[in-house]
Structure formats: structure tokens, C-alpha cells
Design an enzyme around this catalytic site. Structure first.
Site, PDB file in Angstrom:
ATOM      1  CD  GLU A  88      -4.867   9.696 -36.100  1.00 50.01           C
ATOM      2  OE1 GLU A  88      -5.946   9.983 -35.586  1.00 50.01           O
ATOM      3  OE2 GLU A  88      -4.455  10.202 -37.168  1.00 50.01           O
ATOM      4  CB  CYS A 134      -1.401  19.120 -29.968  1.00 53.62           C
ATOM      5  SG  CYS A 134      -0.264  20.464 -30.376  1.00 53.62           S
ATOM      6  CB  CYS A 180      -3.828  24.349 -35.281  1.00 55.75           C
ATOM      7  SG  CYS A 180      -2.106  24.672 -34.877  1.00 55.75           S
ATOM      8  N   GLY A 231       0.665  15.980 -32.170  1.00 52.21           N
ATOM      9  CA  GLY A 231       1.529  16.642 -31.202  1.00 52.21           C
ATOM     10  C   GLY A 231       2.484  17.649 -31.793  1.00 52.21           C
ATOM     11  CD  GLU A 232       5.089  22.240 -32.145  1.00 52.42           C
ATOM     12  OE1 GLU A 232       4.396  22.171 -33.176  1.00 52.42           O
ATOM     13  OE2 GLU A 232       6.311  22.462 -32.170  1.00 52.42           O
ATOM     14  CG  ASN A 256      -6.403  15.967 -44.990  1.00 52.74           C
ATOM     15  OD1 ASN A 256      -6.411  15.656 -46.163  1.00 52.74           O
ATOM     16  ND2 ASN A 256      -5.360  15.809 -44.207  1.00 52.74           N
ATOM     17  CB  CYS A 316      -3.146  15.015 -38.069  1.00 58.16           C
ATOM     18  SG  CYS A 316      -2.417  14.768 -36.476  1.00 58.16           S
TER      19      CYS A 316
END
Ligand SMILES: C[S@@+](CC[C@H](N)C(=O)[O-])C[C@H]1O[C@@H](n2cnc3c(N)ncnc32)[C@H](O)[C@@H]1O
Ligand code: SF4
Length: 345
Positions: free
Chosen positions: A90, A107, A111, A152-153, A281, A324
Site C-alpha cells: 500500500e 512485517c 504489533c 513494514g518496519e 483505526n 495500514c
């Protein structure tokens, strides 16, 4: 899949010197027509390069192609982008000429509140694919700011991200402080960013002042405590002159209590930074709630009164799967609603 370094090598093999390479890169990254420029390409580039250029440009365009665009009511648009091998990421066109890009497919940090983390890491996004997201967006509108806040990180793909940042901050014509590296905080980041020729601004995803809670919410983030992260951030901010953007995804009943507010004041008051509070979100698959806007506004106001520069922001495109990783998951950053500003120092 290739990197910027691979692209440079290919250009050199076609007879390009450093100035030729820069010119070709500028056309690509800035999405400029090949006919544009003071010196016409046919009188400037070596023959072999000129002959190969149309196919090469088509190949570069193929690194990131648009699958879907979801315009939001706030002037943002969430883009689903296909990479050369069919994987999707994205990008988000942000209001005021910003762009949010992805640095990984999936990722590994995982989280709990992030849809991207649920997939684990699928693959790295190459430096050329990161820059290609900017070139793709520029074919639609101006891009003057790039934030690495998509999937992603970035610290887990550090060299590729730094290579892309160098291109964007030079031939890409983006001001260095308008390149924003967003991370959960990794010791390597602070050292590496300060060493690069293009030093980006830094966003640190803090989310809580409590070490144990942070380990729960960000299970595979490096084992830095919130205090360690703020110390390292403060050094980077002083070194570069850019304030740190501390990110705080507000989760109802999880990290919005009075105890957190007291600890935020202890941790951040007087620091060279700004605290961005972003109400979560809602993602139907995840077990968190978004606090109501009045509660979030009250939190930001109270922190402001206690001397912490706090901005309440809403992720762009709330009305179009703003979390995200949601767009990729279902085949979707920041509309500002600034409520409180106080000089940090
Ligand atoms: C997607 S991450 C990418 C950059 C980097 N991995 C990081 O965490 O800073 C960018 C920001 O989006 C936030 N984010 C992720 N999922 C969210 C959600 N559902 N609602 C609000 N913010 C979210 C993260 O907390 C982080 O601050
Ligand atoms: S918030 Fe950032 S670090 Fe956490 S899972 Fe999502 S992309 Fe990865």
C-alpha cells in the site's frame, strides 16, 4: 527485482557516466517526460543508453503499478500497488503533497493493532521498488514529502531504505526533513541515519511508556525501553536539528489512562519532539477500540497544558479502510486536526 545499485550498474554498462546516470534517474524519480530538460537526451546520452532507454523506462514503471485507488473524503487516496513479482503493498497519497510508502511486504514485528503485522514478513521491498512507489504517485500528483509509514518496519530493511532515501533526497528533489523514517526503534537506526549523506527526519512509534505493555503490544520490537528510545531520539534530534515525531496509536482503555499521561509528561516534557496522537483505526479483525474523538482531544489538551507538544491526528482516508495493511488484506496517513500546540522548549 533489482536495487538502485543494480540500476546504476546497468546504466554504467550502457556507457553512462555519473552525470548521465543522474539525468536518467531524475527523469524516472521525478516522473519527467524524456523530452523535458535543457539538453535533449539524444544529444546528450551515449547511443547504447539511448537505444535501451524506452525499454528500461518501461521496466522501471513495471516495478510498481497501480491496482486500485481509493480516494478519501479528506483529499487522500489509498493505493494498492503491485510489485514486479505480483506481491502487493500500500502507498497513500496524503493531503498537502505527501506520500506514505511501504518498505516491506508484511512485517515481522507483529504489533497487535496492525493489520500488516498479522502477515509476518513476506519479503523485503527493494530500494528501486520504494523509489518506484514515489515515481508512480508523481504520475498522479506532486509529491514533496515521503513518509515511511506504510507496510513494514524500515529498520528491518535498513540498507534498502537508506539507498532509497539517498535517491529521493538528491535526484528526487525532496527536502531531507521531508523524508520521514518511522520505526519502532532499533539501536542500529540512530547510528545509521546520522551517518547517511541524506539524514531523514525520524518518527518513533512509542505507543506506551510502560515497558511490559510495549513488549506485549509490539512483541518482536527490539528490547529498548521507552526511556532508551527517547534518549536515543533526543540525541538524533539534537544532531540533525529535526524534532522527533513520537507516534502514539491511541487504543481505548489500553494506553489512554491517567497513569500514561503522567509518565508521558515525565518522559517527554522539554524534549525536542512532538507527540502525535493517532486514534486507532478500527480493524474489524482486531480486538481494539478507537477512543471517541472528544476523549482523544481531552488527552491532547491535558498534555498540552502540562508542557508536552501534542498533536491529535487522524489517519488519512478514515472512510476507506484507513488501517495500514487493510487494503492489501482485502484487496489503504495524516489528515491533521491539530488541537494543541505548545513550543517544546
Ligand atoms: C504501519 S507503521 C510503519 C512504520 C513502522 N513499522 C512503525 O511502526 O513506525 C506506521 C504507523 O502506523 C501505526 N498503525 C498501525 N496500525 C494502525 C492502526 N490500526 N491504527 C492507527 N495507527 C496504526 C503504527 O503504530 C505506526 O506508528
Ligand atoms: S506498526 Fe509498524 S512495526 Fe508494527 S507491525 Fe505494523 S508495520 Fe510492523
Amino acid at each position: 527485482m533489482f536495487s538502485i545499485a543494480d540500476l546504476e550498474q546497468r546504466l554504467a554498462a550502457l556507457g553512462a557516466n555519473a552525470a548521465h546516470r543522474q539525468r536518467v534517474m531524475r527523469h524516472w524519480v521525478q516522473a519527467l517526460p524524456l523530452t523535458q530538460g535543457r539538453r535533449q537526451l539524444e544529444h546528450y546520452l551515449p547511443h547504447a543508453l539511448l537505444a535501451a532507454l524506452p525499454a528500461l523506462m518501461a521496466e522501471l514503471e513495471g516495478l510498481a503499478t497501480l491496482v486500485e485507488s481509493h480516494p478519501g473524503a479528506d483529499g487522500s487516496a489509498r493505493l494498492l500497488v503491485r510489485l514486479g513479482d505480483g506481491q502487493t503493498v500500500e502507498s497513500v497519497l496524503l493531503p498537502r503533497d505527501g506520500l506514505c510508502v511501504s518498505s516491506q511486504v508484511g512485517c515481522a514485528v507483529g504489533c497487535q493493532f496492525c493489520m500488516t503485522g498479522r502477515d509476518g514478513l513476506i519479503r523485503q521491498v527493494t530500494s528501486a521498488e520504494i523509489v518506484a512507489q514515489v515515481a508512480l504517485a508523481r504520475r498522479q500528483r506532486a509529491v514533496k514529502k515521503v513518509v515511511f509509514m506504510g507496510m513494514g518496519e524500515p529498520s528491518h530493511n535498513l540498507e534498502a531504505v537508506m539507498e532509497a532515501i539517498e535517491v529521493l533526497g538528491t535526484v528526487g528533489n525532496i527536502g531531507h526533513k521531508n523524508l520521514v523514517f518511522s520505526t519502532v526503534g532499533d539501536p542500529r537506526v540512530f547510528e545509521r541515519l546520522a551517518r547517511g549523506p541524506v539524514k531523514p527526519a525520524l518518527a518513533l512509534s512509542l505507543h506506551t511508556t510502560k515497558d511490559a505493555l510495549r513488549r506485549e503490544l509490539l512483541p518482536r520490537a527490539p528490547r529498548l525501553t521507552p526511556a532508551d528510545i527517547v534518549d536515543a531520539g533526543e540525541r538524533y534530534a539534537r544532531e540533525t536539528g529535526y524534532p522527533i515525531q513520537y507516534q502514539w496509536t491511541l487504543l481505548d482503555g489500553v494506553n489512554d489512562g491517567d497513569d500514561e499521561l503522567d509518565a508521558i509528561v515525565t518522559l517527554l516534557k522539554g524534549k525536542y519532539g512532538v507527540l502525535n496522537m493517532i486514534p486507532y483505526n478500527s480493524v474489524p479483525e482486531l480486538p481494539f477500540q478507537r477512543p471517541d474523538w472528544d476523549k482523544a482531544r481531552d488527552i491532547a489538551r491535558r498534555l498540552h497544558q502540562r508542557g508536552v507538544l501534542t498533536k491529535l491526528r487522524d489517519s488519512a482516508g478514515q472512510d476507506v479502510d484507513g488501517g495500514c495493511g487493510q487494503l492489501r488484506a482485502r484487496a489503504a496517513q495524516p489528515r491533521k486536526r491539530t488541537v494543541a500546540i505548545q513550543p517544546a522548549r
